[in-house]
Design a protein around this motif. Structure first.
Motif, PDB file in Angstrom:
ATOM      1  N   TRP A   5     -21.305   1.488 -13.000  1.00 28.08           N
ATOM      2  CA  TRP A   5     -20.135   1.132 -13.791  1.00 28.08           C
ATOM      3  C   TRP A   5     -19.541   2.379 -14.444  1.00 28.08           C
ATOM      4  N   ALA A   6     -20.401   3.260 -14.963  1.00 27.22           N
ATOM      5  CA  ALA A   6     -19.921   4.494 -15.574  1.00 27.22           C
ATOM      6  C   ALA A   6     -19.234   5.388 -14.550  1.00 27.22           C
ATOM      7  N   VAL A   7     -19.772   5.423 -13.327  1.00 24.64           N
ATOM      8  CA  VAL A   7     -19.184   6.255 -12.285  1.00 24.64           C
ATOM      9  C   VAL A   7     -17.800   5.750 -11.901  1.00 24.64           C
ATOM     10  N   VAL A   8     -17.686   4.445 -11.596  1.00 28.55           N
ATOM     11  CA  VAL A   8     -16.405   3.923 -11.146  1.00 28.55           C
ATOM     12  C   VAL A   8     -15.360   4.001 -12.259  1.00 28.55           C
ATOM     13  N   ALA A   9     -15.777   3.768 -13.516  1.00 26.29           N
ATOM     14  CA  ALA A   9     -14.822   3.852 -14.631  1.00 26.29           C
ATOM     15  C   ALA A   9     -14.413   5.299 -14.892  1.00 26.29           C
ATOM     16  N   GLY A  10     -15.386   6.224 -14.849  1.00 28.09           N
ATOM     17  CA  GLY A  10     -15.079   7.632 -15.126  1.00 28.09           C
ATOM     18  C   GLY A  10     -14.233   8.280 -14.048  1.00 28.09           C
ATOM     19  N   VAL A  11     -14.606   8.081 -12.788  1.00 34.54           N
ATOM     20  CA  VAL A  11     -13.857   8.685 -11.677  1.00 34.54           C
ATOM     21  C   VAL A  11     -12.454   8.116 -11.615  1.00 34.54           C
ATOM     22  N   SER A  12     -12.313   6.807 -11.781  1.00 31.33           N
ATOM     23  CA  SER A  12     -10.988   6.202 -11.734  1.00 31.33           C
ATOM     24  C   SER A  12     -10.121   6.630 -12.909  1.00 31.33           C
ATOM     25  N   TYR A  13     -10.720   6.812 -14.076  1.00 27.71           N
ATOM     26  CA  TYR A  13      -9.963   7.285 -15.247  1.00 27.71           C
ATOM     27  C   TYR A  13      -9.405   8.681 -14.968  1.00 27.71           C
ATOM     28  N   GLY A  14     -10.252   9.556 -14.433  1.00 22.97           N
ATOM     29  CA  GLY A  14      -9.759  10.889 -14.089  1.00 22.97           C
ATOM     30  C   GLY A  14      -8.687  10.853 -13.038  1.00 22.97           C
ATOM     31  N   GLY A  15      -8.848   9.969 -12.040  1.00 19.96           N
ATOM     32  CA  GLY A  15      -7.838   9.853 -10.995  1.00 19.96           C
ATOM     33  C   GLY A  15      -6.519   9.344 -11.531  1.00 19.96           C
ATOM     34  N   VAL A  16      -6.566   8.393 -12.443  1.00 20.77           N
ATOM     35  CA  VAL A  16      -5.333   7.872 -13.028  1.00 20.77           C
ATOM     36  C   VAL A  16      -4.603   8.940 -13.818  1.00 20.77           C
ATOM     37  N   LEU A  17      -5.325   9.751 -14.579  1.00 19.36           N
ATOM     38  CA  LEU A  17      -4.694  10.835 -15.342  1.00 19.36           C
ATOM     39  C   LEU A  17      -4.007  11.836 -14.429  1.00 19.36           C
ATOM     40  N   LEU A  18      -4.587  12.050 -13.239  1.00 21.13           N
ATOM     41  CA  LEU A  18      -4.006  13.019 -12.304  1.00 21.13           C
ATOM     42  C   LEU A  18      -2.805  12.493 -11.538  1.00 21.13           C
ATOM     43  N   THR A  19      -2.680  11.171 -11.431  1.00 21.30           N
ATOM     44  CA  THR A  19      -1.629  10.591 -10.604  1.00 21.30           C
ATOM     45  C   THR A  19      -0.524   9.915 -11.396  1.00 21.30           C
ATOM     46  N   THR A  20      -0.598   9.942 -12.725  1.00 22.29           N
ATOM     47  CA  THR A  20       0.472   9.310 -13.517  1.00 22.29           C
ATOM     48  C   THR A  20       1.109  10.332 -14.442  1.00 22.29           C
ATOM     49  N   VAL A  69       0.834  -1.205   0.000  1.00 21.09           N
ATOM     50  CA  VAL A  69       0.000   0.000   0.000  1.00 21.09           C
ATOM     51  C   VAL A  69       0.863   1.247   0.000  1.00 21.09           C
ATOM     52  N   LEU A  70       1.860   1.279   0.874  1.00 17.26           N
ATOM     53  CA  LEU A  70       2.729   2.448   0.959  1.00 17.26           C
ATOM     54  C   LEU A  70       3.539   2.635  -0.322  1.00 17.26           C
ATOM     55  N   GLY A  71       3.856   1.521  -0.980  1.00 18.01           N
ATOM     56  CA  GLY A  71       4.620   1.611  -2.221  1.00 18.01           C
ATOM     57  C   GLY A  71       3.859   2.262  -3.354  1.00 18.01           C
ATOM     58  N   LEU A  72       2.545   2.324  -3.268  1.00 15.13           N
ATOM     59  CA  LEU A  72       1.750   2.973  -4.302  1.00 15.13           C
ATOM     60  C   LEU A  72       1.919   4.492  -4.303  1.00 15.13           C
ATOM     61  N   GLY A  73       2.283   5.034  -3.145  1.00 17.87           N
ATOM     62  CA  GLY A  73       2.371   6.493  -3.043  1.00 17.87           C
ATOM     63  C   GLY A  73       1.059   7.073  -2.536  1.00 17.87           C
ATOM     64  N   TRP A  74       1.158   8.179  -1.814  1.00 24.27           N
ATOM     65  CA  TRP A  74      -0.040   8.754  -1.198  1.00 24.27           C
ATOM     66  C   TRP A  74      -1.022   9.301  -2.227  1.00 24.27           C
ATOM     67  N   ALA A  75      -0.532   9.749  -3.366  1.00 21.34           N
ATOM     68  CA  ALA A  75      -1.445  10.265  -4.389  1.00 21.34           C
ATOM     69  C   ALA A  75      -2.356   9.149  -4.916  1.00 21.34           C
ATOM     70  N   THR A  76      -1.769   7.981  -5.147  1.00 18.65           N
ATOM     71  CA  THR A  76      -2.570   6.860  -5.631  1.00 18.65           C
ATOM     72  C   THR A  76      -3.529   6.365  -4.550  1.00 18.65           C
ATOM     73  N   VAL A  77      -3.061   6.325  -3.307  1.00 23.69           N
ATOM     74  CA  VAL A  77      -3.935   5.918  -2.208  1.00 23.69           C
ATOM     75  C   VAL A  77      -5.137   6.861  -2.107  1.00 23.69           C
ATOM     76  N   ALA A  78      -4.875   8.167  -2.204  1.00 20.76           N
ATOM     77  CA  ALA A  78      -5.973   9.145  -2.148  1.00 20.76           C
ATOM     78  C   ALA A  78      -6.930   8.962  -3.321  1.00 20.76           C
ATOM     79  N   MET A  79      -6.385   8.642  -4.489  1.00 24.13           N
ATOM     80  CA  MET A  79      -7.227   8.409  -5.663  1.00 24.13           C
ATOM     81  C   MET A  79      -8.147   7.210  -5.445  1.00 24.13           C
ATOM     82  N   VAL A  80      -7.596   6.132  -4.892  1.00 26.74           N
ATOM     83  CA  VAL A  80      -8.397   4.930  -4.652  1.00 26.74           C
ATOM     84  C   VAL A  80      -9.505   5.215  -3.645  1.00 26.74           C
ATOM     85  N   VAL A  81      -9.182   5.928  -2.580  1.00 26.83           N
ATOM     86  CA  VAL A  81     -10.191   6.269  -1.573  1.00 26.83           C
ATOM     87  C   VAL A  81     -11.299   7.115  -2.198  1.00 26.83           C
ATOM     88  N   ALA A  82     -10.918   8.066  -3.052  1.00 30.46           N
ATOM     89  CA  ALA A  82     -11.916   8.911  -3.707  1.00 30.46           C
ATOM     90  C   ALA A  82     -12.810   8.106  -4.645  1.00 30.46           C
TER      91      ALA A  82
END
Length: 351
Positions: free
Chosen positions: A336-351, A103-116
């Motif tokens: 499904w649209a919500v989880v895919a859309g929110v996670s897509y935006g989170g991935v763009l912000l954290t990578t 979990v810690l290896g993911l980085g805090w930005a990714t952890v925050a993205m997953v929680v969101a």
């Protein structure tokens, strides 16, 4: 004579008890057969996760002529046991797949993205399900399955919420269906969405429901994507414990507000199987367990969850599902649209 009559009058009451002891064996045997068929299906078609096959085969068994009468009759007690008790043990062993170092290896930005992502999916699905007027605990269970880890999360939450078996079975069927569709749909969006392999893996891990479905989807983009997908997915799994505790607290408060009698069964704030899950995470974090033990635990966990999901699938009644099918399908697609859309935006912000 009075003594003889009193003795003979107690015999009929004792006969049913003698018959209930082996009453669960036929259903457990059916669950074992379902596991074997699920394993065989996965071996023949590796793209189909074993747990997905277990749910589908359970649903099929509950509707096939000549089989359904046994499934809903003599097999029901054992299949219900598999869907509940074996599910708990499988969830405990699921904790061995996760360590705090991962979990810690993911980085805090990714952890925050997953929680969101989890929070947005859970509360958004719960709100919409209630607005659509779905029965019983279906909104809660579907929200849990989409936001955390599919059928395993639904089984965990249903234990503390005391949900109706039909609600649980319907929710499992819906989440499994959408997760199965993700295996085919998401790889087609890999390059059109402009995602690299690592970013695609994180998106899959944050948006696909079941761990097996995550593996089946992410492996299409190679080992780097698969590794990221599993780590992100296990981070979502780690949120299962606080979610179950929160649901247990809400159930307690709801019963207290309704004036439930004190002698009634109160759900534990943190159920024993959730404590077991956390203990397994802690044990994995120590690094004491050899690789062979972890592999054996992973295989055992998959077999137990397959048996549990076969049991849950056998409780699905398609005619009842069809009656609310439009609303259930609408909720599933929107979630499904919500989880895919929110996670897509989170991935763009954290990578």
């Amino acid at each position: 004579m009075a003594v003889v009559d009193s003795r003979t009058s107690t015999q009929p009451a004792s006969v049913p008890r003698a018959k209930t002891a082996p009453g669960k064996l036929p259903g457990l045997a059916m669950a074992a057969a379902g596991v074997a068929l699920s394993w065989g299906t996965h071996r023949l078609v590796p793209a189909v996760p074993m747990l997905t096959a277990a749910v589908v085969l359970g649903i099929a068994a509950a509707h096939l002529p000549g089989v359904r009468t046994r499934v809903r009759g003599i097999g029901k007690p054992g299949l219900t046991l598999a869907g509940k008790r074996l599910m708990r043990v499988g969830i405990v062993l699921l904790g061995l797949k996760l360590s705090l170092d991962d979990v810690l290896g993911l980085g805090w930005a990714t952890v925050a993205m997953v929680v969101a992502v989890v929070a947005a999916t859970f509360f958004g699905t719960l709100w919409l399900g209630r607005r659509l007027g779905l029965r019983g605990d279906q909104p809660l269970l579907i929200a849990t399955g989409y936001s955390i880890c599919g059928a395993s999360a639904i089984g965990a939450v249903s234990e503390v919420s005391g949900s109706d078996e039909e609600d649980v079975a319907t929710s499992v069927a819906l989440v499994t269906l959408c997760g199965t569709l993700a295996i085919a749909v998401l790889p087609l969006l890999h390059h059109p969405l402009g995602l690299g392999d690592v970013a695609f893996g994180r998106w899959v891990g944050a948006s696909v429901h079941d761990v097996g479905q995550v593996v089946a989807t992410a492996q299409t983009a190679g080992p780097a994507a698969l590794g990221e997908a599993v780590l992100v997915k296990l981070m979502r799994v780690a949120l299962l414990a606080p979610l179950v505790a929160a649901v247990a607290m809400a159930v307690r408060q709801r019963r207290a507000a309704a004036g439930a009698p004190a002698e009634g069964k109160r759900p534990a704030l943190v159920p024993l199987f959730v404590l077991g899950f956390l203990a397994m995470v802690a044990l994995r974090t120590t690094g004491w367990l050899p690789g062979g033990a972890l592999d054996a635990a992973a295989h055992t966990q998959e077999l137990l969850l397959a048996a549990a999901l076969f049991g849950l699938g056998s409780a699905v009644h398609l005619p009842s599902l069809v009656r609310t099918g439009g609303r259930v399908a609408a909720l599933g697609l929107c979630s499904w649209a919500v989880v895919a859309g929110v996670s897509y935006g989170g991935v763009l912000l954290t990578t």
